[in-house]
Design an enzyme around this catalytic site. Structure first.
Site, PDB file in Angstrom:
ATOM      1  N   GLU A 262     -27.737  59.885  43.111  1.00 40.13           N
ATOM      2  CA  GLU A 262     -28.875  60.307  42.298  1.00 40.13           C
ATOM      3  C   GLU A 262     -30.183  59.811  42.888  1.00 40.13           C
ATOM      4  O   GLU A 262     -30.265  58.645  43.289  1.00 40.13           O
ATOM      5  CB  GLU A 262     -28.710  59.797  40.859  1.00 40.13           C
ATOM      6  CG  GLU A 262     -27.529  60.436  40.158  1.00 40.13           C
ATOM      7  CD  GLU A 262     -27.419  60.027  38.687  1.00 40.13           C
ATOM      8  OE1 GLU A 262     -28.197  59.155  38.236  1.00 40.13           O
ATOM      9  OE2 GLU A 262     -26.550  60.571  37.993  1.00 40.13           O
ATOM     10  N   HIS A 281     -29.742  63.221  34.386  1.00 42.21           N
ATOM     11  CA  HIS A 281     -29.307  61.950  33.776  1.00 42.21           C
ATOM     12  C   HIS A 281     -30.096  61.693  32.484  1.00 42.21           C
ATOM     13  O   HIS A 281     -30.729  60.660  32.301  1.00 42.21           O
ATOM     14  CB  HIS A 281     -29.484  60.784  34.743  1.00 42.21           C
ATOM     15  CG  HIS A 281     -28.541  59.641  34.480  1.00 42.21           C
ATOM     16  ND1 HIS A 281     -27.970  58.904  35.483  1.00 42.21           N
ATOM     17  CD2 HIS A 281     -28.058  59.122  33.325  1.00 42.21           C
ATOM     18  CE1 HIS A 281     -27.187  57.977  34.968  1.00 42.21           C
ATOM     19  NE2 HIS A 281     -27.221  58.088  33.648  1.00 42.21           N
TER      20      HIS A 281
END
Length: 528
Positions: A262, A281
Site C-alpha cells: 500500500e 484502506h
C-alpha cells in the site's frame, strides 16, 4: 516528579493530546517526520502514539532509549517491529475495539456493492448512459456468508449478515462451539467454508499462518460464482490469482479495501478488472472511529505511564488501572524473590516454578509471573523488565510452570519460587504483611523472616556458637555497618542461614575473610 513525555507522530484527533495532558503527561504533536528525523528526537520520549504512517523499526527503537510504550490508534500493528520492542522492554498496545463497528460496516457495504454492482452502475449512469439491462445483481437473502475469522470484527459482521437474513458459516481455530452458538453461526473447517460460501469475508490478522490464506488453490476450491471481500489486512489474498479467477468467471466479484503493498502501484493488475471493487484502506475511516481510537490510545498509554495499568498490550499481560494498586506489592515481592534465586543459583536454570497460595492465588497471575521473571533474568542483563523477561527466558530455553493453590497455609498469602539447578532444587517464599510490606519467610527449606532491600550478605553456615560474633567483628573492624540481622536454622547444630543488610557494598577481600570463619560454608553478596 517528572511527568512522562509522549510524542504523537501521526495525525489523530486533537482530543488525544488533551487526554494525555489531563492524565499527567507532557505531550508533543510532531507529525510527518522522516525516519531519520524521528530517530533524532525519539530518545527524549517515554511514549509514542502512532497510527499507520509511522514505521517503528528496529533502528527507531535503538534510538528510543527512554521509550516505555508504543500505542497504535487502531488494530493493525504491521508498522511496529514487536520482537524488537519486546527485546527492549517496550510495551506495544493497540485499540482493537475503537473501529470495530466501522470496519464491520464497511465489509457489509462491500458485500452489498458486489451483490448489486453499484460502483460500475453508478459510473456508467453518471457518464450519460442508462445501462439498466447490463446489471443483473443477486440477493444476499438466503445466501451463505463464509467468515474467515470470527473475532471482534468478524462477530459484528456475522450479526449484521444475520440481520440481512444470510446464513453464516465461520472458520476460526479459536472459535469455541459455545461461542458459535452464541453468535448464531455454524463453525466449519476451511474446506467446508470454501465449498459452501456464496460470499467470503476475511477478518483475521496477517501472520505466517494466514498469509495468502486465500491462495490460488483455495480460491479454485470455492464454488463457482463466489464473491470475496477483504477489509482486514493486505496479503491474505493472492492478488495475482484473484485477477485470473475474476477473468475466468470462477470468482464472480471481489472487493478489497486492503492490498499486499500500500498504496498499490498505478498499474496493479486488478485495476480495471470487471466486477472488481476497491477502496483505499477505508475500513476504519469514519469520524466516530477516528475519535474513538485516538481517545482509547491516549487513555491506555496514560494509564500505563502514570498508574502502571496495561490494556490491550500485545507483548505483555493486561493489568487494569484498578488492578495495578492491588497487585503492585505482590509484584514487588515476586520480583525480589526472582532476584534472590537468580543471584544465588549457579549455572543454567532449565526449570522454574511459580506458586501462589491463599490471597495471591485469587489475583491475576500473569503480572506476578512476569515480575518473578523480571527479577530472575537480571542475572543475565540489567535492562530487564516485565516485557522482555519472558522473551529472554524463552531464548534460554527455560521451562516455566505456574501453580495456583486457592487454600492458604500458615500465611494468608504466599508466593513461592523454585528453580532447578545443578545442585538440585532451590526454593524461596515470601508473603505480604498487613501493611503491604513484602517479606521473605522461607529460604531453601529454612524458615527465616527478612526484608529484601539494598546491599545484603547471604551466609550459609553450621549452627555453632561464636559464629555471629566473628562475622560482626569482621564487618565492624572494616567499618561496615549492619542494618538488619536475620537468622534461620534447620535444626540445632545443623544447617543455618544468616541474612544481613549492610549500609555499603562489601569488598571481595572482606567476603574472603568471612569465608574463613569456622563453620561458614558459603558467603554471597546480594543487592535489591
Amino acid at each position: 516528579m517528572t511527568k512522562p513525555k509522549v510524542l504523537i507522530s501521526d495525525k489523530m484527533d486533537a482530543n488525544a493530546a488533551r487526554i494525555f495532558k489531563e492524565r499527567g503527561c507532557d505531550v508533543d504533536v510532531i507529525t510527518g517526520k522522516t525516519p531519520e528525523e524521528l530517530k533524532e528526537i525519539i530518545g527524549q520520549y517515554d511514549g509514542l502514539a502512532i497510527r499507520s504512517s509511522t514505521k517503528v523499526t528496529a533502528e527507531i527503537l535503538e534510538a528510543a532509549t527512554n521509550l516505555k510504550v508504543i500505542g497504535r490508534a487502531g488494530i493493525g500493528v504491521d508498522n511496529v517491529d514487536i520482537p524488537s520492542a519486546s527485546a527492549r522492554g517496550v510495551v506495544v498496545m493497540n485499540t482493537p475495539f475503537g473501529n470495530s463497528i466501522t470496519t464491520a460496516e464497511h465489509a457489509i457495504a462491500m458485500i452489498m456493492a458486489l451483490a448489486r454492482q453499484i460502483p460500475e452502475a453508478n459510473a456508467r449512469t453518471q457518464a450519460g448512459e442508462w445501462p439498466k439491462s447490463a446489471f443483473m445483481g443477486v440477493e444476499v437473502t438466503g445466501k451463505t456468508l463464509g467468515l474467515i475469522g470470527a473475532g471482534n470484527i468478524g462477530s459484528i459482521v456475522a450479526s449484521r449478515a444475520l440481520g440481512l437474513k444470510m446464513k453464516v458459516a465461520a472458520y476460526d481455530p479459536f472459535l469455541t462451539p459455545e461461542r458459535a452458538v452464541e453468535l448464531g453461526v455454524e463453525k466449519v473447517d476451511l474446506g467446508a467454508l470454501l465449498e459452501r460460501a456464496d460470499f467470503i469475508s476475511l477478518h483475521t490478522p496477517l501472520t505466517d499462518e494466514t498469509r495468502n490464506i486465500l491462495s490460488r488453490e483455495r480460491m479454485e476450491q470455492c464454488k463457482k460464482g463466489v464473491r470475496i471481500v477483504n477489509c482486514a489486512r493486505g496479503g491474505l489474498v493472492d492478488e495475482a490469482a484473484l485477477k485470473d479467477l475474476l477473468d475466468s468467471g470462477h470468482v464472480a466479484g471481489a472487493a478489497l479495501d486492503v492490498f499486499a503493498k500500500e498504496p498499490p502501484a498505478p498499474d496493479h493488475p486488478l485495476f480495471g478488472t470487471q466486477n472488481f471493487i476497491c477502496t483505499p484502506h477505508l475500513g476504519a475511516s469514519t469520524t466516530e472511529a477516528q475519535v474513538n481510537v485516538a481517545l482509547q490510545v491516549a487513555e491506555q498509554m496514560a494509564d500505563y505511564l502514570v498508574n502502571g495499568g496495561v490494556t490491550n498490550a500485545l507483548n505483555m499481560p493486561s493489568l487494569s488501572a484498578e488492578e495495578a494498586p492491588k497487585l503492585k506489592p505482590y509484584m514487588a515481592l515476586a520480583e525480589n524473590l526472582g532476584s534472590l534465586v537468580g543471584q544465588l543459583a549457579h549455572g543454567e536454570l532449565p526449570k522454574i516454578s511459580i506458586e501462589t497460595e491463599g490471597a495471591a492465588a485469587q489475583l491475576n497471575q500473569k503480572p506476578i509471573v512476569g515480575a518473578v521473571l523480571a527479577g530472575l533474568m537480571k542475572r543475565y542483563s540489567s535492562s530487564v523488565n516485565m516485557v522482555n523477561a519472558p522473551y529472554l527466558a524463552k531464548e534460554r530455553g527455560m521451562e516455566i510452570r505456574e501453580i495456583r493453590n486457592d487454600r492458604g497455609g500458615i500465611y494468608h498469602t504466599l508466593i513461592r519460587v523454585t528453580v532447578e539447578t545443578s545442585q538440585g532444587r532451590r526454593s524461596v517464599a515470601g508473603t505480604l504483611f498487613s501493611n503491604g510490606a513484602p517479606r521473605l519467610v522461607e529460604m531453601f527449606g529454612i524458615s527465616i523472616e527478612a526484608d529484601l532491600a539494598g546491599h545484603m550478605l547471604y551466609i550459609a553456615n553450621r549452627d555453632m556458637p561464636g559464629f555471629i560474633g566473628s562475622v560482626g567483628q569482621i564487618l565492624g573492624e572494616a567499618g561496615i555497618n549492619i542494618g538488619t540481622f536475620h537468622l534461620g536454622r534447620r535444626e540445632q547444630g545443623g544447617d543455618a542461614i544468616l541474612l544481613l543488610s549492610v549500609d555499603n557494598k562489601v569488598p571481595q577481600e572482606l567476603l574472603d575473610k568471612i569465608c574463613k570463619v569456622p563453620n561458614v560454608q558459603r558467603v554471597w553478596p546480594l543487592h535489591f
